[in-house]
Design a protein around this motif. Structure first.
Motif, PDB file in Angstrom:
ATOM      1  N   SER A 184       0.861  -1.184   0.000  1.00  0.00           N
ATOM      2  CA  SER A 184       0.000   0.000   0.000  1.00  0.00           C
ATOM      3  C   SER A 184       0.899   1.235   0.000  1.00  0.00           C
ATOM      4  O   SER A 184       2.100   1.138   0.291  1.00  0.00           O
ATOM      5  CB  SER A 184      -0.896   0.001   1.236  1.00  0.00           C
ATOM      6  N   PRO A 185       0.363   2.418  -0.320  1.00  0.00           N
ATOM      7  CA  PRO A 185       1.201   3.623  -0.328  1.00  0.00           C
ATOM      8  C   PRO A 185       1.924   3.869   0.993  1.00  0.00           C
ATOM      9  O   PRO A 185       3.117   4.205   0.993  1.00  0.00           O
ATOM     10  CB  PRO A 185       0.201   4.735  -0.641  1.00  0.00           C
ATOM     11  N   ILE A 186       1.256   3.680   2.141  1.00  0.00           N
ATOM     12  CA  ILE A 186       1.916   3.935   3.421  1.00  0.00           C
ATOM     13  C   ILE A 186       2.949   2.855   3.718  1.00  0.00           C
ATOM     14  O   ILE A 186       4.046   3.133   4.234  1.00  0.00           O
ATOM     15  CB  ILE A 186       0.885   4.038   4.579  1.00  0.00           C
ATOM     16  N   GLN A 187       2.639   1.607   3.369  1.00  0.00           N
ATOM     17  CA  GLN A 187       3.615   0.531   3.544  1.00  0.00           C
ATOM     18  C   GLN A 187       4.852   0.786   2.694  1.00  0.00           C
ATOM     19  O   GLN A 187       5.991   0.594   3.155  1.00  0.00           O
ATOM     20  CB  GLN A 187       2.990  -0.815   3.170  1.00  0.00           C
ATOM     21  N   ALA A 188       4.644   1.215   1.474  1.00  0.00           N
ATOM     22  CA  ALA A 188       5.762   1.489   0.564  1.00  0.00           C
ATOM     23  C   ALA A 188       6.616   2.645   1.084  1.00  0.00           C
ATOM     24  O   ALA A 188       7.853   2.607   0.996  1.00  0.00           O
ATOM     25  CB  ALA A 188       5.235   1.803  -0.832  1.00  0.00           C
ATOM     26  N   LYS A 189       5.978   3.650   1.626  1.00  0.00           N
ATOM     27  CA  LYS A 189       6.693   4.806   2.171  1.00  0.00           C
ATOM     28  C   LYS A 189       7.619   4.383   3.306  1.00  0.00           C
ATOM     29  O   LYS A 189       8.807   4.768   3.336  1.00  0.00           O
ATOM     30  CB  LYS A 189       5.674   5.831   2.666  1.00  0.00           C
ATOM     31  N   LEU A 190       7.101   3.581   4.228  1.00  0.00           N
ATOM     32  CA  LEU A 190       7.908   3.144   5.365  1.00  0.00           C
ATOM     33  C   LEU A 190       8.986   2.155   4.922  1.00  0.00           C
ATOM     34  O   LEU A 190      10.120   2.209   5.399  1.00  0.00           O
ATOM     35  CB  LEU A 190       7.013   2.520   6.434  1.00  0.00           C
ATOM     36  N   TYR A 191       8.628   1.264   4.025  1.00  0.00           N
ATOM     37  CA  TYR A 191       9.609   0.286   3.549  1.00  0.00           C
ATOM     38  C   TYR A 191      10.772   0.976   2.846  1.00  0.00           C
ATOM     39  O   TYR A 191      11.936   0.599   3.040  1.00  0.00           O
ATOM     40  CB  TYR A 191       8.957  -0.729   2.600  1.00  0.00           C
ATOM     41  N   GLN A 192      10.478   1.979   2.052  1.00  0.00           N
ATOM     42  CA  GLN A 192      11.529   2.666   1.312  1.00  0.00           C
ATOM     43  C   GLN A 192      12.533   3.318   2.261  1.00  0.00           C
ATOM     44  O   GLN A 192      13.741   3.347   1.986  1.00  0.00           O
ATOM     45  CB  GLN A 192      10.928   3.725   0.381  1.00  0.00           C
ATOM     46  N   ALA A 193      12.033   3.815   3.375  1.00  0.00           N
ATOM     47  CA  ALA A 193      12.941   4.417   4.363  1.00  0.00           C
ATOM     48  C   ALA A 193      13.909   3.381   4.915  1.00  0.00           C
ATOM     49  O   ALA A 193      15.116   3.642   5.080  1.00  0.00           O
ATOM     50  CB  ALA A 193      12.132   5.047   5.496  1.00  0.00           C
ATOM     51  N   VAL A 194      13.400   2.176   5.196  1.00  0.00           N
ATOM     52  CA  VAL A 194      14.257   1.115   5.712  1.00  0.00           C
ATOM     53  C   VAL A 194      15.253   0.672   4.638  1.00  0.00           C
ATOM     54  O   VAL A 194      16.440   0.449   4.924  1.00  0.00           O
ATOM     55  CB  VAL A 194      13.404  -0.072   6.200  1.00  0.00           C
ATOM     56  N   LEU A 195      14.790   0.565   3.409  1.00  0.00           N
ATOM     57  CA  LEU A 195      15.690   0.198   2.310  1.00  0.00           C
ATOM     58  C   LEU A 195      16.792   1.232   2.133  1.00  0.00           C
ATOM     59  O   LEU A 195      17.971   0.887   1.949  1.00  0.00           O
ATOM     60  CB  LEU A 195      14.896   0.047   1.019  1.00  0.00           C
ATOM     61  N   ASP A 196      16.434   2.514   2.201  1.00  0.00           N
ATOM     62  CA  ASP A 196      17.448   3.569   2.067  1.00  0.00           C
ATOM     63  C   ASP A 196      18.464   3.511   3.210  1.00  0.00           C
ATOM     64  O   ASP A 196      19.664   3.751   3.001  1.00  0.00           O
ATOM     65  CB  ASP A 196      16.765   4.943   2.046  1.00  0.00           C
ATOM     66  N   ALA A 197      17.996   3.189   4.405  1.00  0.00           N
ATOM     67  CA  ALA A 197      18.910   3.058   5.546  1.00  0.00           C
ATOM     68  C   ALA A 197      19.872   1.893   5.327  1.00  0.00           C
ATOM     69  O   ALA A 197      21.075   1.994   5.613  1.00  0.00           O
ATOM     70  CB  ALA A 197      18.112   2.862   6.833  1.00  0.00           C
ATOM     71  N   ALA A 198      19.351   0.785   4.803  1.00  0.00           N
ATOM     72  CA  ALA A 198      20.205  -0.365   4.529  1.00  0.00           C
ATOM     73  C   ALA A 198      21.243  -0.036   3.464  1.00  0.00           C
ATOM     74  O   ALA A 198      22.423  -0.395   3.591  1.00  0.00           O
ATOM     75  CB  ALA A 198      19.350  -1.556   4.093  1.00  0.00           C
ATOM     76  N   ASP A 199      20.818   0.664   2.428  1.00  0.00           N
ATOM     77  CA  ASP A 199      21.752   1.035   1.353  1.00  0.00           C
ATOM     78  C   ASP A 199      22.851   1.953   1.873  1.00  0.00           C
ATOM     79  O   ASP A 199      24.017   1.840   1.476  1.00  0.00           O
ATOM     80  CB  ASP A 199      20.995   1.697   0.206  1.00  0.00           C
ATOM     81  N   ALA A 200      22.487   2.856   2.776  1.00  0.00           N
ATOM     82  CA  ALA A 200      23.495   3.742   3.368  1.00  0.00           C
ATOM     83  C   ALA A 200      24.494   2.946   4.198  1.00  0.00           C
ATOM     84  O   ALA A 200      25.701   3.228   4.192  1.00  0.00           O
ATOM     85  CB  ALA A 200      22.805   4.799   4.245  1.00  0.00           C
ATOM     86  N   ALA A 201      24.011   1.922   4.898  1.00  0.00           N
ATOM     87  CA  ALA A 201      24.898   1.072   5.695  1.00  0.00           C
ATOM     88  C   ALA A 201      25.839   0.283   4.799  1.00  0.00           C
ATOM     89  O   ALA A 201      27.026   0.116   5.113  1.00  0.00           O
ATOM     90  CB  ALA A 201      24.064   0.133   6.568  1.00  0.00           C
ATOM     91  N   PHE A 202      25.337  -0.203   3.670  1.00  0.00           N
ATOM     92  CA  PHE A 202      26.182  -0.943   2.729  1.00  0.00           C
ATOM     93  C   PHE A 202      27.358  -0.089   2.256  1.00  0.00           C
ATOM     94  O   PHE A 202      28.470  -0.589   2.066  1.00  0.00           O
ATOM     95  CB  PHE A 202      25.369  -1.402   1.519  1.00  0.00           C
ATOM     96  N   LYS A 203      27.116   1.202   2.066  1.00  0.00           N
ATOM     97  CA  LYS A 203      28.160   2.081   1.536  1.00  0.00           C
ATOM     98  C   LYS A 203      29.350   2.221   2.476  1.00  0.00           C
ATOM     99  O   LYS A 203      30.479   2.450   2.027  1.00  0.00           O
ATOM    100  CB  LYS A 203      27.567   3.456   1.229  1.00  0.00           C
ATOM    101  N   VAL A 204      29.127   2.085   3.773  1.00  0.00           N
ATOM    102  CA  VAL A 204      30.234   2.224   4.726  1.00  0.00           C
ATOM    103  C   VAL A 204      30.775   0.882   5.201  1.00  0.00           C
ATOM    104  O   VAL A 204      31.743   0.841   5.957  1.00  0.00           O
ATOM    105  CB  VAL A 204      29.810   3.081   5.946  1.00  0.00           C
TER     106      VAL A 204
END
Length: 512
Positions: free
Chosen positions: A350-370
């Motif tokens: 759903s739109p709200i689920q996608a919004k929250l999931y994307q935040a977690v995905l972005d956090a994971a991607d930032a962690a991968f970079k370091v």
């Protein structure tokens, strides 16, 4: 016609067990005869043998002149006369290379020798003390329900372990002398004993008695044992080549388990305890493809996903909600994966689920970079938290700025992300847990480290500080990561991570 008397007693024998075997000599003679002999002449050397020898040599260098005792552990009673499936202590498995369930009660002993005169130029001769296979002409073969081959299957022989794993082997009956001979304090000319404690209580008692009899102070003994436990934990921080192979195999089997869960989601939705259907679907793959689960599966739908260690798995799986699945297959080598995916039960965020999931995905991607050589281990967590705190501020949930929340005096964002973002992975799902802080959270990342990256957001139904549309949503994204010379490798990359990939994957699997 006269009536014959029934001379056979109808009363059950007294003081017998339902698994008691007949005591008659005729029975014993019959049971001990006509069994095919076992060929114990030749076994192929296992690939892990040389790696395990190198691991033992490294430990040996740390404790010259001291006797080291590493038990596998005994069988553990599940209920009455039924045991759990045996799994050796991880330090024992790492130092021997042994997996599966062959060696209950075994003990690995490092006997000090002249420096450099030991195995592989080390300071010790290492021996595996083991209860060998009972001959098929012995009573134990058919009469011992806990150890007899007739009941539980064959056990490897001393010769087999020696050939397959390059280990010096001796009968377990010789263990007591091996542990206690010339033991004592080094100040009085004795040999210090270091023990991995709380694994096998009988070995603990043996060592403790020896220490008491030779005047070793309790405080000194605790220090000796603690230092050995730390060293054995730290020895697993950098994985060797065969450990990485084992972990990748575990991850690959785990991917199959996730696919099986997606395939069975319609059954889960239809069942009153759909989370158990999810759990069972994954477990089937874990047992069919590997040794077992690496840890209890978290199969959490809806608000249950906001309970970090939800393992009851007795809830429903409902259309329109998210399912958080945190699971890992343990390979026959005892190395385990640890992967989490959060997916929409109906296949579409759903739109709200996608919004929250994307935040977690972005956090994971930032962690991968370091998560690369030269950075600090704790920076993985910091990078993820910076993203999540910023989003929480953007959404108006934080009572302070993201900057203040991220400060030592703040921490408000941890209301919705309370756990760490990374831990080492290996023989234990939380591997190397006894390592010193400077070699764990404070360590510089090095090639060969394997760890998780697992940020999340957890919005409980009862949390009145957040908008109602957020409540009852728990999201975690967890991958298993190998640090390499060039950066890192996502070992669990075969499982989709983005919103679009997850939706497409679920549709493909369910239609296959």
């Amino acid at each position: 016609m006269t009536e014959e008397k029934n001379t056979q007693s109808t009363e059950a024998p007294k003081d017998t067990d339902h698994r008691d075997t007949p005591k008659a000599s005729a029975f014993k003679e019959f049971m001990g005869a006509n069994w095919a002999p076992m060929d114990d002449s030749h076994y192929e050397r296992e690939a892990v043998a040389d790696y395990a020898a190198a691991r033992r040599a490294k430990i040996s260098q740390l404790f010259p002149g001291e006797r080291l005792v590493i038990p596998a552990g005994p069988l553990k009673v599940r209920s009455n006369d039924c045991d759990y499936r045996f799994r050796p202590h991880s330090a024992f498995a790492h130092q021997t290379g042994l997996g599966l369930d062959h060696e209950p009660d075994a003990v690995l002993v490092y006997e000090p020798v002249e420096p450099g005169a030991g195995d592989n130029g080390s300071n010790h001769e290492v021996t595996l003390y083991f209860r060998p296979l009972a001959g098929r002409d012995t009573d134990q073969f058919y009469a011992d329900a806990r150890y007899g081959e007739f009941w539980v299957g064959p056990r490897p022989t001393l010769n087999e372990f020696a050939q397959r794993f390059g280990l010096r082997t001796k009968n377990l009956s010789e263990l007591e002398v091996a542990i206690t001979k010339n033991a004592g304090t080094t100040a009085l000319g004795g040999v210090n004993i270091r023990l991995v404690r709380d694994v096998d209580l009988s070995v603990d008692a043996l060592v403790d008695t020896s220490r008491y009899n030779t005047g070793v102070a309790l405080e000194e003994a605790d220090k000796l044992d603690s230092e050995l436990a730390v060293a054995l934990s730290e020895a697993r921080i950098i994985k060797d080549a065969i450990e990485i192979e084992n972990l990748q195999r575990s991850v690959d089997m785990t991917v199959k388990g996730f696919e099986e869960v997606v395939r069975n989601l319609p059954k889960a939705v239809a069942h009153r305890r759909g989370e158990r259907v999810v759990e069972g679907s994954f477990f089937t793959v874990a047992r069919a493809e590997g040794n077992d689960l690496g840890y209890d599966t978290i199969a959490a739908c809806g608000n249950n996903a906001t309970v970090l260690h939800w393992i009851r798995n007795n809830g429903t799986v409902d259309e329109g909600k998210l399912l958080l699945l945190d699971a890992g297959v343990e390979d026959d080598t005892l190395y385990t994966a640890d992967v989490t995916r959060t997916m929409p039960v109906n296949g579409k965020f759903s739109p709200i689920q996608a919004k929250l999931y994307q935040a977690v995905l972005d956090a994971a991607d930032a962690a991968f970079k370091v998560a690369v050589p030269g950075r600090k281990f704790h920076e993985i967590h910091t990078a993820a938290m910076e993203v999540l705190a910023a989003r929480l501020e953007e959404w108006g949930l934080l009572p302070v700025s993201a900057e203040v929340s991220l400060s030592v005096e703040g921490g408000q964002h941890r209301r919705w992300m309370p756990h760490g973002t990374s831990h080492h992975l290996g023989l234990d799902v939380h591997d190397c847990a006894k390592a010193k802080a400077e070699l764990y959270t404070g360590a510089t990342l090095e090639p060969g480290m394997v760890f998780t990256i697992e940020p999340g957001l957890y919005f409980k139904e009862e949390d009145t500080s957040i908008p109602e549309e957020y409540r009852g949503i728990g999201i975690r994204l967890e991958d298993d990561v190998l640090c390499t010379e060039d950066g890192n490798v996502n070992m669990s990359a075969a499982l989709p991570r983005t919103i679009e990939e997850i939706e497409s994957w679920m549709e493909r699997v369910q239609n296959s």
